[in-house]
Design an enzyme around this catalytic site. Structure first.
Site, PDB file in Angstrom:
ATOM      1  N   LYS A   1       0.955  -1.235   0.061  1.00 53.42           N
ATOM      2  CA  LYS A   1       0.159   0.048   0.191  1.00 53.42           C
ATOM      3  C   LYS A   1       0.849   1.117   0.070  1.00 53.42           C
ATOM      4  CE  LYS A   1      -3.954   2.026   2.403  1.00 53.42           C
ATOM      5  NZ  LYS A   1      -4.922   1.849   3.580  1.00 53.42           N
TER       6      LYS A   1
ATOM      7  N   SER B   1      -9.860   2.363   2.428  1.00 45.89           N
ATOM      8  CA  SER B   1      -8.953   3.024   1.747  1.00 45.89           C
ATOM      9  C   SER B   1      -7.824   1.800   0.894  1.00 45.89           C
ATOM     10  CB  SER B   1      -8.184   3.945   2.418  1.00 45.89           C
ATOM     11  OG  SER B   1      -7.150   3.277   3.517  1.00 45.89           O
TER      12      SER B   1
ATOM     13  N   SER C   1     -10.261   0.105   6.947  1.00 44.77           N
ATOM     14  CA  SER C   1      -9.670   0.315   5.442  1.00 44.77           C
ATOM     15  C   SER C   1      -9.097  -1.017   5.015  1.00 44.77           C
ATOM     16  CB  SER C   1      -8.566   1.434   5.526  1.00 44.77           C
ATOM     17  OG  SER C   1      -9.335   2.556   5.384  1.00 44.77           O
TER      18      SER C   1
END
Lengths: 484, 493
Positions: free
Chosen positions: B79, B159, B183
């Site tokens: 990420k 997210s 997330s």
């Protein structure tokens, strides 16, 4: 000793509280491993944490915490086993995180007391409100380029202690003594070097005035004052200014002001309306600071003797006058020097030599005790030479001057210069005889009742013996011979 | 299960690499190819295929020498919230333009140390603020999943949307996520993956771009519970550089899967049966409880009375922390700078240009919540309620071992859904994941079924502090019962 400003509307007293920022003595910064050495090339002591790079996290330096606890103990203050780091949020170019990690509601040290020895011999207590730990910001350099500002982050993240007093002071003099006292305490503790000219100690001065007996009026805060003298000047100026404002029917506004040392005045920086909303909140990157069990006791046990205790001991153990004791304990090095001289000797004489002769020489040369050309050992020896009648007090002053110049030991100087006191009765008698023989008229006058001439005879004999005749012996023999 | 290199699990790849059935380089090449084929998803902000191949070569060497780590040769996505040394790190924000860290986050360093091969930096909502991946400065991510008989673009959730899309599509075998209010779990639920948010303090936050410090936690996103256990073991551990990381040993998570769930008590909180809960999700939840009951667990009805305050409390605390954490992006030292006539003007220009609308919204909410005169009413009160929420869980765990809930109240949104432009609807999508985050508890989302139009749905298993082992064990049982084997049509598996 009361400090009163006479005004048209009556007498005004000034009320002062101080926030002193002390740089904590530690090898590395409060939340990073960067070095804290003063005077390094710009931006050479900056870690990713100090520069607030993304994802960087603070880890508290335990030594800084211990230093703050030590200081709290030195201020006879309450140590809070649990304290909380909070963020003080504001934007400035030399504040990389966009917030300063400080302590707000729960500081590491609570209320304490500092005792001031005033010049008139009285003492006064000043309350300590709190002491908290916080990060220093970096430095903005506006003078490198015409339209740019440079940032030096070497200071960014350096550990500070902020010592907040209660508004207990009433004159510039008291503030001067308070500042020196705090400096003396932190230096004894080794928690701050107290060098105001290097910025490792600076203060914000809160000043208000009021008619005697009134409630507190609005205060102003003079920021970042970096010498004791400036603090005193700033207060004098600010108090006069506020009285003038009130007496011309104005109102003092709550604001931060800065002190202009070259003009000796304070100037407005920003008003209450322009003040920042710092949005303090507990720093979520740090857990509450909880002191380990036994830490406070451990540090308390290791605490050195502090100025107040040393002063009391000097008065008791050495029979010093309070004033002398106060002067000697201001700096631990001075006090240690004195003790080394006084050990096993007449302490009052030791105090006179250290405070009178030696401090006089050092002050004149602008030197500290560490730079003294005369060691404690040698000064002690000099006192010994007087006590065992090797030299007279007068010769001793001469020897001392040579010690200052050459750094040599007094016995060596006495030997080299042949300054040893003459205690041989025959030699003294011979010298007296010669003076009497050469001055029959004076002998006649003395015997005729002019007693005061004895001084003249002493002088002549001393001159003849180059000052080395033992004064007591000389007096005794001379009197005997003159009255024969 | 297929034997395609892009469809096997970490555990299977581990065996294949060990036996020499394929090399780490071959495995990596297959995934780089998959990355090329799925560019439409926009799952990556930065691709690092050359770096990946170099790492894979080293992995092959270590495997030959018998020095393979737990993640040796496994191609993963990182990420783009994790700082990676020498590799652009953006947090999906314009404000970090050109930022290449000179340091490696602890979690990514741990993964690299264990042999993982990084394929690239995955897309996300800007600063991890969002549940759709629509707030990224680098564009939205498209999920490889489609509704039945529809070509509508579907969001992967957020997210950690890029990570979810990439793992789900078969571009990487696993990916890191971060979870502040859901997330990891919500995108895992939306894309049919296993997503694990560990206990707060289990993984170091050092080097992860901060959103809300008291909530942020890194975790794995994988295609099996076993893979999540393996990867968590490689990510976790005490880090003296993070004062909030926990100084406790990392257990062998994979070993926990050997145990079954007989005798475990599974709590079903009544407050999660919120009004108007999607009937499909409600039904799946019941089914999940049945599976566990059939496997020998006991189902217990429990109450978490302060659940309804979770979302409002979260939307005070998280933005408050974010408003301060994001103050460092000021144009002075790195990233974007938009010049101005004064320092204040430079700040305003930089931050206006650098932050997207959602980030600005949260900074404003947080600044407001911390302001003089509002701090007690908002921030302090929220902290008090946060304690009550944590207390709810503590009491519940006196009677149960784990808690079972849906992961999200809806399946994935379509790009065209009006709701994805409505902040309140989106904030409420975290209703089941937020309370766990506020309490700092571990939670695992396991794919369990489908919506009527064919989109994946997950169930959430919440555990006690630092008891990831039990939720993995329960998740493993559920995984076996659910037999979730479907693959997204837009992937390469």
């Amino acid at each position: 000793m009361t400090y009163i400003i006479k005004g048209d509307t009556g007498d005004w007293e000034v009320v002062i509280g101080l926030e002193i920022h002390c740089q904590i003595v530690s090898k590395s910064k409060l939340f990073s491993g960067s070095s804290t050495t003063f005077g390094a090339e710009p931006n050479t002591q900056v870690s990713f944490v100090d520069a607030a790079m993304p994802g960087m996290l603070p880890v508290v330096n335990k030594e800084c915490v211990r230093q703050a606890v030590r200081t709290g103990l030195g201020l006879k203050a309450k140590i809070n086993k649990r304290s909380v780091f909070a963020r003080k949020n504001y934007f400035y170019a030399d504040l990389p995180q966009g917030y300063q990690i400080s302590q707000a509601d729960l500081p590491i040290v609570g209320e304490g007391t500092v005792i001031l020895d005033l010049l008139n011999g009285e003492t006064k207590e000043v309350g300590i409100e709190r002491l908290h730990i916080e990060q220093d910001a970096g430095k903005s350099l506006h003078d490198q380029y015409p339209s740019k500002t440079c940032i030096d982050l070497n200071r960014s993240g350096v550990a500070l202690m902020e010592i907040v007093s209660k508004p207990d002071m009433r004159s510039p003099e008291e503030v001067g003594i308070y500042l020196r006292k705090i400096r003396s305490i932190v230096r004894y503790l080794g928690t701050c070097d107290g060098n105001m000219d290097e910025g490792s100690m600076r203060c914000d001065v809160n000043v208000s005035v009021r008619h005697l007996g009134e409630e507190l009026r609005t205060r102003t805060e003079v920021k970042n004052v970096n010498s004791v003298r400036f603090a005193m000047q700033a207060i004098e100026y600010e108090a006069q200014r506020q009285v003038a404002v009130y007496e011309s029917n104005g109102e003092v506004v709550q604001e931060t002001r800065q002190f202009d040392a070259s003009k000796g005045e304070t100037r407005s920086m920003r008003s209450k309306e322009e003040a920042h909303d710092y949005r303090y909140f507990p720093d979520p990157d740090l857990l509450p600071l909880v002191l380990e069990d036994g830490l406070i006791e451990e540090l308390k046990a290791e605490l050195p003797e502090l100025p107040d205790e040393k002063k009391d001991r000097f008065m008791q153990e050495y029979g010093l006058k309070k004033y002398d004791a106060c002067v000697l304990v201001v700096s631990k090095k001075n006090a240690d020097f004195f003790e080394n001289v006084a050990k096993g000797r007449d302490a009052k004489k030791a105090a006179n030599w250290v405070m009178g002769d030696l401090f006089g020489v050092l002050n004149k040369a602008g030197k500290t005790i560490s730079e003294s050309p005369v060691s404690a050992e040698n000064l002690g020896k000099l006192i010994d030479l007087i006590s065992d009648n090797t030299i007279s007090g007068r010769i001793a002053k001469e020897v001392f001057e040579i010690m200052v110049e050459t750094g040599k030991a007094p016995d060596v100087i006495v030997e080299e210069k042949g300054l040893k006191q003459v205690t041989d009765t025959g030699a003294i008698e011979a010298a007296i005889d010669e003076v009497m023989t050469s001055n029959p008229d004076k002998v006649e006058q003395y015997r005729g009742g002019k007693d005061k001439l004895i001084g003249w005879f002493v002088g002549q004999v001393m001159k003849a013996t180059k000052g080395k005749a033992n004064p007591a012996m000389l007096n005794e023999i001379l009197k005997k011979k003159l009255s024969e | 299960m297929s034997n395609k290199l892009t469809d096997i699990t970490i555990s299977k790849a581990r065996d294949g690499l060990e036996k020499g059935e394929f090399s780490a380089v071959e495995l990596t090449k297959a995934h780089i190819e998959a990355m090329e084929k799925t560019k439409y998803m926009n799952a990556f902000i930065t691709e690092t295929p050359e770096l990946a191949l170099k790492q894979a070569e080293k992995s092959d060497k270590r495997i030959k020498e018998g020095k393979a780590g737990a993640m040796e040769g496994i191609p993963i996505g990182m990420k783009d919230l994790f700082c990676t040394k020498g590799v652009l790190t953006t947090a999906a924000s314009h404000i970090l333009d050109g930022f290449k860290p000179s340091y490696e986050s602890t979690v990514s360093a741990n993964l690299l140390e264990s042999g993982a091969v990084m394929l690239g930096k995955t897309n996300l909502d800007e600063f991890a603020m969002g549940s759709t991946n629509h707030t990224s400065y680098y564009g939205s991510v498209e999920s490889p999943w489609k509704k039945n008989n529809s070509d509508e673009k579907i969001v992967p959730g957020g997210s950690s949307g890029g990570s979810a899309a990439a793992v789900s599509a078969g571009v990487c075998m696993a990916a890191t996520g971060t979870d502040t209010g859901g997330s990891i779990r919500q995108p895992a639920s939306f894309t049919g993956l296993v997503g694990l948010k560990p206990t707060y303090g289990r993984c170091s936050r050092w080097g992860i771009v901060s959103f809300a410090s008291s909530l942020d936690q890194a975790g794995p996103m994988t295609r099996s519970v076993r893979d999540a256990a393996i990867m968590l073991g490689a990510m976790a551990g005490f880090d003296e550089k993070d004062s909030t990381s926990a100084s406790i040993p990392v257990p062998d998570f994979e070993a926990a899967l050997k145990k079954d769930v007989r005798g475990l008590k599974v709590g079903i909180p009544k407050e999660y049966m919120a009004d108007g809960l999607n009937t499909e999700i409600s039904a799946l939840w019941s089914k999940g409880a049945e599976w566990l009951k059939d496997a020998g667990a006991e189902i217990v009805n429990i109450s978490l009375p302060h659940t309804k305050y979770g979302v409002p409390v979260y939307y005070i605390i998280a933005p408050a922390e974010a408003s301060s954490n994001l103050a460092r992006y000021d144009g002075v030292r790195y990233g974007l700078r938009e010049e101005g006539a004064s320092l204040d003007e430079m700040y305003a220009n930089t931050r206006a240009a650098g932050f997207g609308a959602e980030v600005r919204r949260r900074i404003l909410i947080g600044t407001y919540a911390l302001s003089a005169g509002y701090y007690d009413a908002y921030y302090i009160k929220a902290q008090k309620v946060r304690k009550l929420i944590a207390e709810d869980f503590r009491k519940a765990y006196e009677n149960v071992d784990v808690i079972l809930t849906p992961t999200a109240p809806t399946p994935a949104f379509a790009f065209e859904d009006k709701s994805i432009n409505d902040p309140v609807t989106l904030y409420l999508n975290d209703i089941f994941t937020i309370p766990t985050s506020l309490a700092g508890l571990p939670a695992l989302s396991v794919p369990a079924g489908f919506s009527s139009d064919g989109l994946p749905l997950g169930l959430q298993i919440i555990g006690k502090h630092f008891d990831e082992e039990t939720i993995l064990r329960v998740g493993h049982t559920m995984e076996n019962a659910a037999e979730f084997t479907a693959k997204p049509v837009g992937g390469v598996r």
